[in-house]
Enzyme design. Structure first.
Site, PDB file in Angstrom:
ATOM      1  N   GLU A  79      28.842  22.653  31.459  1.00 56.02           N
ATOM      2  CA  GLU A  79      29.850  23.300  30.607  1.00 56.02           C
ATOM      3  C   GLU A  79      29.250  23.512  29.225  1.00 56.02           C
ATOM      4  OE1 GLU A  79      33.123  24.585  30.879  1.00 56.02           O
ATOM      5  OE2 GLU A  79      32.519  25.074  28.834  1.00 56.02           O
ATOM      6  N   ASP A 140      34.162  33.251  33.588  1.00 59.23           N
ATOM      7  CA  ASP A 140      34.744  34.138  32.565  1.00 59.23           C
ATOM      8  C   ASP A 140      34.586  35.590  32.995  1.00 59.23           C
ATOM      9  OD1 ASP A 140      35.536  32.088  30.878  1.00 59.23           O
ATOM     10  OD2 ASP A 140      33.636  32.072  29.775  1.00 59.23           O
ATOM     11  N   LYS A 144      36.993  43.050  28.647  1.00 64.47           N
ATOM     12  CA  LYS A 144      36.744  44.245  27.831  1.00 64.47           C
ATOM     13  C   LYS A 144      35.437  44.901  28.262  1.00 64.47           C
ATOM     14  CE  LYS A 144      39.255  42.801  23.787  1.00 64.47           C
ATOM     15  NZ  LYS A 144      39.157  41.911  22.642  1.00 64.47           N
ATOM     16  N   ASP A 178      40.599  34.914  39.841  1.00 62.23           N
ATOM     17  CA  ASP A 178      41.878  35.646  39.932  1.00 62.23           C
ATOM     18  C   ASP A 178      41.643  37.118  39.580  1.00 62.23           C
ATOM     19  OD1 ASP A 178      41.232  34.910  37.217  1.00 62.23           O
ATOM     20  OD2 ASP A 178      43.157  35.808  36.684  1.00 62.23           O
ATOM     21  N   THR A 223      41.694  23.794  40.370  1.00 61.36           N
ATOM     22  CA  THR A 223      41.126  23.607  39.030  1.00 61.36           C
ATOM     23  C   THR A 223      42.261  23.850  38.028  1.00 61.36           C
ATOM     24  OG1 THR A 223      40.580  25.926  38.663  1.00 61.36           O
ATOM     25  CG2 THR A 223      38.957  24.622  39.873  1.00 61.36           C
ATOM     26  N   PHE A 225      42.468  26.222  35.814  1.00 55.99           N
ATOM     27  CA  PHE A 225      42.813  27.644  35.794  1.00 55.99           C
ATOM     28  C   PHE A 225      43.576  28.036  37.037  1.00 55.99           C
ATOM     29  CE2 PHE A 225      41.291  30.274  32.288  1.00 55.99           C
ATOM     30  CZ  PHE A 225      40.776  29.281  31.487  1.00 55.99           C
ATOM     31  N   GLU A 226      43.223  27.476  38.174  1.00 55.25           N
ATOM     32  CA  GLU A 226      43.940  27.837  39.389  1.00 55.25           C
ATOM     33  C   GLU A 226      45.407  27.395  39.288  1.00 55.25           C
ATOM     34  OE1 GLU A 226      42.095  26.861  43.072  1.00 55.25           O
ATOM     35  OE2 GLU A 226      43.769  27.658  44.206  1.00 55.25           O
TER      36      GLU A 226
HETATM   37  C1  LIG Z   1      37.762  30.458  32.750  1.00 53.09           C
HETATM   38  S1  LIG Z   1      37.083  28.882  32.474  1.00 53.09           S
HETATM   39  C2  LIG Z   1      37.230  28.073  34.066  1.00 53.09           C
HETATM   40  C3  LIG Z   1      37.137  26.567  33.958  1.00 53.09           C
HETATM   41  C4  LIG Z   1      37.255  25.808  35.290  1.00 53.09           C
HETATM   42  N1  LIG Z   1      36.192  26.170  36.211  1.00 53.09           N
HETATM   43  C5  LIG Z   1      38.589  26.064  35.919  1.00 53.09           C
HETATM   44  O1  LIG Z   1      38.656  26.745  36.945  1.00 53.09           O
HETATM   45  O2  LIG Z   1      39.592  25.556  35.388  1.00 53.09           O
HETATM   46  C6  LIG Z   1      35.352  29.241  32.390  1.00 53.09           C
HETATM   47  C7  LIG Z   1      34.545  28.063  31.854  1.00 53.09           C
HETATM   48  O3  LIG Z   1      33.170  28.360  31.983  1.00 53.09           O
HETATM   49  C8  LIG Z   1      32.502  27.961  30.794  1.00 53.09           C
HETATM   50  N2  LIG Z   1      31.295  28.801  30.726  1.00 53.09           N
HETATM   51  C9  LIG Z   1      31.236  30.152  30.611  1.00 53.09           C
HETATM   52  N3  LIG Z   1      29.964  30.575  30.612  1.00 53.09           N
HETATM   53  C10 LIG Z   1      29.185  29.470  30.744  1.00 53.09           C
HETATM   54  C11 LIG Z   1      27.785  29.258  30.792  1.00 53.09           C
HETATM   55  N4  LIG Z   1      26.917  30.269  30.700  1.00 53.09           N
HETATM   56  N5  LIG Z   1      27.346  27.989  30.906  1.00 53.09           N
HETATM   57  C12 LIG Z   1      28.208  26.950  30.984  1.00 53.09           C
HETATM   58  N6  LIG Z   1      29.550  27.088  30.940  1.00 53.09           N
HETATM   59  C13 LIG Z   1      30.030  28.328  30.812  1.00 53.09           C
HETATM   60  C14 LIG Z   1      33.508  28.232  29.698  1.00 53.09           C
HETATM   61  O4  LIG Z   1      33.228  27.496  28.528  1.00 53.09           O
HETATM   62  C15 LIG Z   1      34.802  27.793  30.384  1.00 53.09           C
HETATM   63  O5  LIG Z   1      35.039  26.422  30.212  1.00 53.09           O
END
Ligand SMILES: C[S@@+](CC[C@H](N)C(=O)[O-])C[C@H]1O[C@@H](n2cnc3c(N)ncnc32)[C@H](O)[C@@H]1O
Length: 244
Positions: A79, A140, A144, A178, A223, A225-226
């Site tokens: 993370e 992520d 955009k 999603d 998770t 987010f889910e």
């Molecule tokens: C939309 S959240 C989903 C979190 C978790 N997997 C969930 O489903 O609840 C995306 C997570 O990925 C992390 N993240 C995005 N790009 C990353 C990268 N290149 N390396 C490590 N973490 C990353 C973000 O900081 C964020 O916590």
């Protein structure tokens, strides 16, 4: 399909100079630079159990549940956001306080957190053919248009590292999102990856094959987010790939 992120050394210096490997139970945080690359999992976890990696582990809900259910599997949450690393540590601590789990019990000794960027970590620190499964849940989507180049599945080095580091005997890549349009793109990119990079893939045919959820051993653990999106009634898309 042609916009790709450019991850150069300056980018990595800015985003990863602080990188650490954290042992939540022992409360240690060791600078990633102290580790020899590639990392020796056996030394890190002090056992020879298989290793699974949760990329973008967020607040750590999946990590906590899965590591509790599978004590004979080692889990690494990668993370990059400090805030989420801290929240994950707090989540584990709360659980340990609530259920009176102490250091001697052995619970959660199979978990480490890597506070770092996943591209940086995979390309430099993960040994070839050493990961039993990757879990990439709600990557992520950068909705955009001008930001889409930041999507992690657009990075060829990342795709190459995923493929290289999965074990060949059915190493798994679990993906949940999603975001329908990104889900389509991920499938297209994984299918096209070998055609674009036969040398990097290092195989005669694309080593990653999509398999059905039922036959894949996919376990549904929600998770953060889910949970959030299910409450809103959003559709959730899931795919599993296997390295053969
Ligand atoms: C939309 S959240 C989903 C979190 C978790 N997997 C969930 O489903 O609840 C995306 C997570 O990925 C992390 N993240 C995005 N790009 C990353 C990268 N290149 N390396 C490590 N973490 C990353 C973000 O900081 C964020 O916590």
């Amino acid at each position: 399909m042609n916009e790709e992120p450019r991850y150069n050394d300056i980018y990595y210096q800015r985003t990863t100079h602080h990188s650490q490997i954290i042992d939540i139970v022992q409360e240690t945080a060791i600078a990633l630079s102290e580790f020899r690359a590639p990392i020796d999992w056996q030394v890190l976890f002090d056992n020879m159990h298989p290793v699974e990696i949760d990329i973008g582990s967020g607040k750590g809900r999946f990590l906590l549940e899965t590591s509790r259910q599978h004590p004979k599997v080692n889990y690494l949450g990668v993370e990059r956001a400090r805030k989420y690393v801290d929240l994950t540590r707090e989540r584990f601590k709360k659980y340990m306080r609530h259920f009176s789990v102490d250091k001697r019990s052995g619970t959660f000794t199979n978990v480490r957190l890597a506070w770092t960027d996943a591209n940086y970590f995979l390309t430099r620190y993960v040994p070839a053919e050493s990961v039993q499964a990757y879990h990439i849940y709600f990557p992520d989507p950068w909705p955009k248009k001008r930001q889409r180049k930041r999507r992690i599945f657009r990075n060829h080095d990342f795709l190459s590292a995923l493929t290289r580091t999965l074990t060949s005997d059915n190493g798994k890549l679990y993906i949940v999102t999603d975001y329908a349009e990104y889900f389509e793109e991920i499938q297209e990119r994984l299918a096209a990856y070998y055609d674009d990079n036969p040398c990097k893939a290092g195989a005669n045919t694309n080593p990653l094959h999509r398999v059905s959820l039922d036959s894949s051993g996919y376990e549904h653990i929600e998770t953060n987010f889910e949970m959030k999106y299910l409450l809103k009634g959003r559709p959730i898309y899931r795919a599993v790939y296997e390295k053969m």
